[in-house]
Motif scaffolding. Structure first.
Motif, short mmCIF file in Angstrom:
data_model
loop_
_atom_site.label_atom_id
_atom_site.label_comp_id
_atom_site.label_asym_id
_atom_site.label_seq_id
_atom_site.Cartn_x
_atom_site.Cartn_y
_atom_site.Cartn_z
N PRO A 53 0.71 -1.07 0.06
CA PRO A 53 -0.01 -0.23 0.00
C PRO A 53 0.82 1.22 0.05
N ASP A 54 2.03 1.39 0.58
CA ASP A 54 2.76 2.48 0.61
C ASP A 54 3.75 2.74 -0.60
N PRO A 109 0.74 6.44 -4.16
CA PRO A 109 0.58 5.19 -3.55
C PRO A 109 -0.67 4.65 -3.41
N VAL A 110 -0.30 3.20 -3.67
CA VAL A 110 -1.76 2.45 -3.85
C VAL A 110 -2.88 2.60 -2.83
N LYS A 111 -2.42 3.01 -1.60
CA LYS A 111 -3.40 3.08 -0.35
C LYS A 111 -4.26 4.18 -0.69
N ARG A 112 -3.95 5.04 -1.81
CA ARG A 112 -4.95 6.02 -2.03
C ARG A 112 -5.84 5.66 -3.21
N PHE A 113 -5.84 4.38 -3.83
CA PHE A 113 -6.51 4.07 -4.77
C PHE A 113 -7.95 3.39 -4.39
N SER A 114 -8.91 3.83 -5.32
CA SER A 114 -10.28 3.04 -4.95
C SER A 114 -10.15 1.51 -5.46
N GLU A 115 -11.20 0.80 -4.97
CA GLU A 115 -10.91 -0.51 -5.25
C GLU A 115 -10.92 -0.79 -6.82
N GLY A 116 -11.77 0.02 -7.49
CA GLY A 116 -11.86 -0.13 -9.00
C GLY A 116 -10.31 0.34 -9.53
N MET A 117 -9.74 1.39 -9.02
CA MET A 117 -8.37 1.51 -9.68
C MET A 117 -7.28 0.53 -9.18
N LYS A 118 -7.56 -0.17 -8.05
CA LYS A 118 -6.76 -1.33 -7.70
C LYS A 118 -6.92 -2.39 -8.63
#
Length: 263
Positions: free
Chosen positions: A113-114, A156-165
């Motif tokens: 996530p970081d 950072p991925v921790k700021r992504f929505s579930e759709g973006m992930k």
């Protein structure tokens, strides 16, 4: 595990024979168990209870085939995916897989996530054993397929929505070269547009002779992608065959179960 050495034929991408997996229930090294063992020195120890996640599962998957594994939660699907991806070994039986495997076992499961989107993609490619040139060559395609600009890829991925992930997860897997692709519930958070794009990409992989193992609770999506399937029930093979037969029988059993619960 058996000492027999499996040999893939010319058309098989995956061969599994007698795969079983069991886990010991309870804590392996708890203080309570240690003290109990000490007090029982010289006497027979009580048997350890084991949970059998898979029992004697056998199947083949051809090169250039789209294959699914169906089953309710707790049926052994995740355990089977982990064995296919070489994350965990079987307790018994043998498995052989031809070539490089790209496993995507859940949305963002391989992402830290970081780290940024780009850093995670590079890390994933490195874990797969790709060299720097292969990873660099794939990066523009990953960003394009995930529909992310440079600013998003550097976030950072921790700021992504579930759709973006979901988009980044699928894009990263698709743009790295492999022989066998494993997708386990990776389109759960994707919108209809992205799902359609992913279906087209999986079909392209199959046309190119790659093997796709696609797992989803969305039976319409499974039918649209796969030609054959395996139905697992409590860790055992319930049915193996053409997708319409397997999906139809599984859907009927699921409907009967839901009616029984409702009554």
């Amino acid at each position: 595990m058996s000492s027999e050495t499996p040999v893939l034929d010319e058309v098989s991408a995956v061969r599994a024979r007698g795969l079983s997996k069991s886990y010991e229930l309870g804590e392996l090294a708890s203080l309570k168990r240690t003290l109990r063992s000490i007090t029982r020195l010289g006497r027979a120890q009580p048997p350890v209870e084991r949970f059998h996640a898979l029992r004697d599962v056998s199947f083949d998957i051809a090169r250039g085939e789209a294959f699914t594994i169906l089953g309710h939660n707790g049926s052994g699907k995740t355990t089977m995916m982990s064995i296919l991806a070489a994350i965990t070994p079987p307790s018994d039986g043998w498995l052989d897989v031809r070539g490089r495997v790209v496993p995507v076992l859940s949305v963002g499961s391989s992402f830290h996530p970081d780290l940024t989107g780009e850093e995670n993609a590079v890390l994933f490619g490195t874990i797969l054993g790709l060299d720097g040139d292969e990873i660099a060559e794939a990066m523009p395609g990953i960003a394009e397929f995930a529909e992310m600009d440079a600013d998003h890829m550097e976030t950072p991925v921790k700021r992504f929505s579930e759709g973006m992930k979901a988009r980044l997860t699928f894009a990263t897997a698709l743009r790295f070269p492999a022989d066998v692709y494993i997708f386990d519930e990776v389109l759960t958070f994707a919108d209809d547009h992205f799902k359609a794009t992913c279906v087209d990409e999986m079909r392209r992989l199959v046309r190119e002779g790659r093997t796709v193992i696609f797992v989803s609770h969305e039976l319409d999506l499974v039918r649209d992608i796969c030609t054959r399937g395996l139905w697992l029930d409590r860790g055992e093979v319930r049915l193996l065959g053409e997708i319409e037969e397997v999906a139809g029988e599984y859907a009927a059993a699921r409907a009967r179960h839901e009616r029984a619960i409702a009554t």
